[in-house]
Scaffold this active site. Sequence first.
Site, PDB file in Angstrom:
ATOM      1  N   ASP A 195     -26.500  -8.212   1.276  1.00 33.54           N
ATOM      2  CA  ASP A 195     -25.754  -9.172   2.070  1.00 33.54           C
ATOM      3  C   ASP A 195     -24.436  -8.452   2.333  1.00 33.54           C
ATOM      4  O   ASP A 195     -23.625  -8.284   1.420  1.00 33.54           O
ATOM      5  CB  ASP A 195     -25.505 -10.458   1.280  1.00 33.54           C
ATOM      6  CG  ASP A 195     -24.759 -11.480   2.139  1.00 33.54           C
ATOM      7  OD1 ASP A 195     -23.796 -11.084   2.797  1.00 33.54           O
ATOM      8  OD2 ASP A 195     -25.159 -12.653   2.147  1.00 33.54           O
ATOM      9  N   HIS A 196     -24.226  -7.994   3.576  1.00 28.42           N
ATOM     10  CA  HIS A 196     -23.088  -7.083   3.784  1.00 28.42           C
ATOM     11  C   HIS A 196     -21.741  -7.759   3.512  1.00 28.42           C
ATOM     12  O   HIS A 196     -20.755  -7.090   3.269  1.00 28.42           O
ATOM     13  CB  HIS A 196     -23.137  -6.410   5.161  1.00 28.42           C
ATOM     14  CG  HIS A 196     -22.662  -7.251   6.304  1.00 28.42           C
ATOM     15  ND1 HIS A 196     -23.452  -8.161   6.937  1.00 28.42           N
ATOM     16  CD2 HIS A 196     -21.459  -7.322   6.916  1.00 28.42           C
ATOM     17  CE1 HIS A 196     -22.767  -8.750   7.898  1.00 28.42           C
ATOM     18  NE2 HIS A 196     -21.548  -8.258   7.902  1.00 28.42           N
ATOM     19  N   HIS A 216     -24.523 -15.389   4.040  1.00 28.66           N
ATOM     20  CA  HIS A 216     -23.107 -15.014   3.888  1.00 28.66           C
ATOM     21  C   HIS A 216     -22.243 -16.178   3.379  1.00 28.66           C
ATOM     22  O   HIS A 216     -21.459 -16.022   2.446  1.00 28.66           O
ATOM     23  CB  HIS A 216     -22.523 -14.533   5.214  1.00 28.66           C
ATOM     24  CG  HIS A 216     -23.300 -13.420   5.862  1.00 28.66           C
ATOM     25  ND1 HIS A 216     -23.924 -12.435   5.146  1.00 28.66           N
ATOM     26  CD2 HIS A 216     -23.548 -13.135   7.164  1.00 28.66           C
ATOM     27  CE1 HIS A 216     -24.528 -11.590   5.984  1.00 28.66           C
ATOM     28  NE2 HIS A 216     -24.314 -11.999   7.212  1.00 28.66           N
TER      29      HIS A 216
HETATM   30  C1  BG6 Z   1     -24.816 -10.667  10.587  1.00 22.44           C
HETATM   31  C2  BG6 Z   1     -25.376 -11.677  11.548  1.00 22.44           C
HETATM   32  O1  BG6 Z   1     -25.437 -10.780   9.338  1.00 22.44           O
HETATM   33  O2  BG6 Z   1     -23.429 -10.881  10.424  1.00 22.44           O
HETATM   34  C3  BG6 Z   1     -24.661 -11.593  12.889  1.00 22.44           C
HETATM   35  O3  BG6 Z   1     -26.757 -11.435  11.734  1.00 22.44           O
HETATM   36  C4  BG6 Z   1     -23.170 -11.712  12.705  1.00 22.44           C
HETATM   37  O4  BG6 Z   1     -25.126 -12.602  13.775  1.00 22.44           O
HETATM   38  C5  BG6 Z   1     -22.683 -10.740  11.639  1.00 22.44           C
HETATM   39  O5  BG6 Z   1     -22.548 -11.434  13.939  1.00 22.44           O
HETATM   40  C6  BG6 Z   1     -21.221 -10.991  11.316  1.00 22.44           C
HETATM   41  O6  BG6 Z   1     -20.776  -9.978  10.467  1.00 22.44           O
HETATM   42  P1  BG6 Z   1     -19.235  -9.559  10.436  1.00 22.44           P
HETATM   43  O7  BG6 Z   1     -19.178  -8.509   9.378  1.00 22.44           O
HETATM   44  O8  BG6 Z   1     -18.908  -9.053  11.825  1.00 22.44           O
HETATM   45  O9  BG6 Z   1     -18.483 -10.793  10.108  1.00 22.44           O
END
Ligand code: BG6
Length: 478
Positions: free
Chosen positions: A171-172, A234
Site C-alpha cells: 500500500d504505497h 489507503h
Molecule cells: C492509487 C489509486 O492507489 O493512489 C489512484 O489507484 C490514486 O487512483 C493514487 O490517484 C493516489 O496516490 P497519491 O500518492 O498520488 O496520493
Amino acid sequence: MPCDMLVFGGTGDLALHKLLPALYYLHREHRLPGAMRIIGISRKLLPRENYIKLAERHCRAQIEKKDFDDSTWLSFSERLDYLSMDASQSADFSRLAKILKCNAKHGCIYYLATAPNLFASIASNLARNNLTGTNTRIVIEKPIGHSLESALAINATIGAAFSEEQVFRIDHYLGKETVQNLMALRFANALFEPVWRAAHIDHVQISVNETLGVENRGEYYDHAGAIRDMLQNHLLQLLCLVAMEAPVRFDADAVRNEKVKILQALRPISGIDVKDKTVRGQYAAGNVGGHNAPAYYLEKDVDNDSDTETFVAIEVEIDNWRWAGVPFYLRTGKRLAKKTSEIIIQFKPVPHSLFSDSQANHLLIRLQPEERISLELMAKTPGKGMHLEPVKLDINLAQAFQDNRRWEAYERLLLDVIENDSTLFMRRDEVEAAWQWVDPILKGWEQHYQRPRPYAAGSNGPEQAHSLLEKHNRAWHE
Ligand code: BG6
C-alpha cells in the site's frame, strides 16, 4: 543475500513511472545488492537494448534532472534485462526457470505490477516450476480483490504457493514519509498520548482529495470506484495508524497486530444505515485549476451510464475503549478543488470557557502536497482586552530536514522488500478485515440503490458530504 528482482508488467505504467525510477535512486545510493539484476517481463517482443531505451526515457522524465547522470544510468542499466513471456502460460515459466539463479544463496523477488487477474496464474505457475523456495518473495499491488470473496480467493492462491512471510502486499501510502511520521508523532512523544482518546477528542477527519480525474484508467476505475480504489486500502490504513494502540515493538507482527485490531473494531455499516453514514458522488463537468474537465461518464473507457462513485465520504465509529463515541470522517474523491491529503484531530473545547471567542484546538497532519504538522492553539491578540485568535505551532518537515533527500514511497518500500522487512506491508488478515467491513457497505448501496450524487469538477464534493458533518454541528476542514 544477493537477489534478482523480476518485474511482471515490466512495460506498464507502474514499472516505468514508479518502480524503475525508485530502483535507480536506490542504485545511485549504493543500496541495492551488488549482483542484483532487474528483469522486466511482459508479452511484448523487445530486445534488451530496446527495453533499456524505454526505461531510460521514462526514468529521465521521472527523475529530477540534478539526480540523473549518464554514468550512474550506465551502471544501473547493466542490471537491467528483459524477458518476453506470457504470464498466463505455464510453458513460459520453464523458460523463466532456466535463466533464474534462484538457489539457497541467491534470492528472487517477483514484483507483480500486472492486472490482478494474473496474480493467481503467476503464483501457481511459479510454484509448479519450483520457483517459490524460501529465498523468494512475491510483491503484489492493490487492488487485492474486488470484494471479500475475491480477496479471500487471491490470498488463498498466493498462500498456496508462498508462505505469509514471503508475501509483501504494497500500500504505497505506508511508504510516505509523513505516514511513517504519524507513528513517530504518536509513539515517540509523550505529549499526545494522554489526550489521544475519546475524553479529549471530538472527532477525526481523514481526507485524500485529488484534482486528477481517472486519466487513462477508466476501464479499471469504472469497476472499482473510490471506495475500492482508495478507501478500502489507503484511508483505512491511515485510520489504523491514527487509532491503533502502541505496539510492543516496532516490528512487522507487533505493528500489524495492532492495526488489525482496529479494523476488527470498526462498527459495521450495512443495510439502510448506508443512507445515513455514507455519501457517494460522481464528478460532473467543471473547471479544475482553470481547465475545463468533462463529466466522469464521458471519460475514456467509462460507461456512459456509469454509476461508479468518484467520491466517497463515510462516518466511521470504532467500538473500543479508546475511541467509543468519536466519529472518524473519511473522504476521498477525484477532480476536487485542491490536491491535499490530511488528517485532522479535532480536540474538544475547554470544559468551561472564560473567553467568548475561544475555539477548540486541532492538530493537522498533512501528507501532501507538503509534509506538515501543525497544532492550532488559541492566543491573546496584542493590545487592550482579551481577544483571542488561533495561532499555529507549525512544522514543515521538508524544511526541518532540508539536508535529507525526500524518498519516494516506492524507494522505501522496495528497499524493505529487498531487506525482508514487512512492517509497512499489509498482512493477509488486515486485507481481509478491511474487506469484511467494506463489503456490507457495497451491498447496502446495491440494496438501497444509492446512486452517486453529482458534484462539479473543481468543487469540494457533493453537498451531502457536508451535511454528513453539519448535522452534528461539525464541518470539513477546507
Ligand atoms: C492509487 C489509486 O492507489 O493512489 C489512484 O489507484 C490514486 O487512483 C493514487 O490517484 C493516489 O496516490 P497519491 O500518492 O498520488 O496520493
